[in-house]
Design an enzyme around this catalytic site. Structure first.
Site, PDB file in Angstrom:
ATOM      1  N   GLU A   1       1.410   6.770   3.512  1.00 27.28           N
ATOM      2  CA  GLU A   1       0.617   7.959   3.896  1.00 27.28           C
ATOM      3  C   GLU A   1      -0.863   7.810   3.557  1.00 27.28           C
ATOM      4  O   GLU A   1      -1.254   6.939   2.772  1.00 27.28           O
ATOM      5  CB  GLU A   1       1.174   9.221   3.231  1.00 27.28           C
ATOM      6  CG  GLU A   1       1.067   9.205   1.702  1.00 27.28           C
ATOM      7  CD  GLU A   1       1.045  10.598   1.078  1.00 27.28           C
ATOM      8  OE1 GLU A   1       0.181  11.413   1.472  1.00 27.28           O
ATOM      9  OE2 GLU A   1       1.870  10.858   0.182  1.00 27.28           O
TER      10      GLU A   1
ATOM     11  N   LYS B   1       5.948  16.204  -8.879  1.00 26.50           N
ATOM     12  CA  LYS B   1       5.232  16.592 -10.090  1.00 26.50           C
ATOM     13  C   LYS B   1       5.745  17.918 -10.631  1.00 26.50           C
ATOM     14  O   LYS B   1       6.133  18.803  -9.873  1.00 26.50           O
ATOM     15  CB  LYS B   1       3.741  16.764  -9.773  1.00 26.50           C
ATOM     16  CG  LYS B   1       3.020  15.449  -9.634  1.00 26.50           C
ATOM     17  CD  LYS B   1       1.534  15.614  -9.869  1.00 26.50           C
ATOM     18  CE  LYS B   1       0.872  14.257  -9.804  1.00 26.50           C
ATOM     19  NZ  LYS B   1       0.313  13.962  -8.480  1.00 26.50           N
TER      20      LYS B   1
END
Ligand code: PSU
Ligand code: MN
Length: 300
Positions: free
Chosen positions: A23, A157
């Site tokens: 990405e 995260k």
């Protein structure tokens, strides 16, 4: 012409050779220059060393590119004001012939258009804390529900609500496969305290599960959760304290919508004085090694 597949990638796909998608939001919005470019180029090198062809994905002058040149990667790292493009942004950025950095969701869309099955990144988006009030759930999760691409990441995260993220993925039928672990890794840390259903012990086991899914026409992606190597992991107390502070800052400054994730990522980076950047880079390298091996097995 909406899609441009680079000739090397195209040839590999035509010959059923392994290709790994990468990405560009991580380049333009996830890391500072010049580490972003250095990391992106190293990741491509690691993919090659492990037997696959890398295809870094982004939008250039309104064209979805699968397989950027090193010069294009450099430009994504340097240029200011490249939009972060998720599914809803894609048609506008394309029709206006702009540049766009692709999120996990959009990279999956372009990878699927090109015929790429395996995608390597750092961390995925998920259900944000207090999503019960804000409705902030990353479009990455809906893409994983519908688009047939396997995403290798280091979990997500802890800026997110990880238990709710797992619940959401369960509802939408997205398998979450731990690589050599039964615990969901939380990006900087090996631990999250959340148990996964499946521990996979080899790239082949993972490739077999992905194949079984798609051969049965079960639409949607697969998450491969690969823990950060222990020597690069951050101390949990340290990173969790930083994340709490970053969340408070976001609230105080009224940050919302698509700005939330980049704000939190930048705040965490700042508060750890670049230490988190080191971990971030190493976990992406680790994912690149595994992703290439899965792509190789998938093509056998
Ligand atoms: N999480 C990270 N690093 C990142 C991202 C997420 O640890 O760089 C990026 C990815 O591109 C991901 C996007 O797809 O943020 C999710 O943004 P949002 O929460 O706005 O959907
Ligand atoms: Mn969001």
């Amino acid at each position: 012409m909406y899609l441009r597949v680079n000739p090397e990638v195209k040839k590999a796909l035509e010959n059923n050779q392994p290709v790994v998608a990468l990405e560009s939001t991580i380049i333009s919005h996830g890391m500072p220059y010049p580490q972003n470019v250095e990391t992106a180029l190293n990741v491509e090198k690691i993919i090659r060393e492990n037997g696959a062809v890398p295809a870094t994905i982004g939008i250039i002058d309104g064209v979805c590119v699968a397989g950027m040149t090193p010069e294009e990667i450099e430009e994504f790292g340097k240029r200011k004001g490249i939009a972060k493009v998720s599914r809803r942004d894609l048609p506008v950025i394309v029709s206006k012939k702009q540049w766009g950095a692709t999120t996990v969701a959009t990279t999956m869309i372009v990878a699927a258009m090109a015929g790429i099955k395996v995608f390597v990144t750092g961390g995925i988006g998920g259900v944000h804390r207090e999503a019960q009030k804000t409705f902030d759930i990353s479009a990455d999760l809906q893409e994983l529900a519908h688009t047939n691409v396997a995403v290798v990441c280091a979990g997500a995260k802890a800026i997110l609500d990880l238990p709710l993220t797992l619940e959401y993925l369960e509802t939408f039928g997205v398998p979450v496969l731990g690589y050599e672990t039964k615990e969901l890794p939380s990006f900087y840390s090996i631990h999250s305290g959340l148990e996964l259903d499946y521990k996979m012990d080899s790239p082949k086991e993972i490739a077999d599960a992905i194949k079984a899914k798609w051969e049965m026409n079960l639409q949607g992606g697969v998450i491969v959760a690969n823990p950060i190597p222990e020597e690069y992991a951050m101390k949990e107390e340290e990173i969790n304290a930083v994340i709490e502070e970053a969340l408070q800052d976001a609230k105080a400054q009224g940050i919302h919508g698509k700005d939330t994730t980049p704000f939190l990522l930048a705040a965490v980076k700042e508060k750890t004085a670049g230490k988190s950047l080191d971990s971030n880079i190493q976990l992406v390298y680790n994912n690149a090694r595994l992703g290439a091996k899965i792509a190789v097995e998938y093509c056998k």
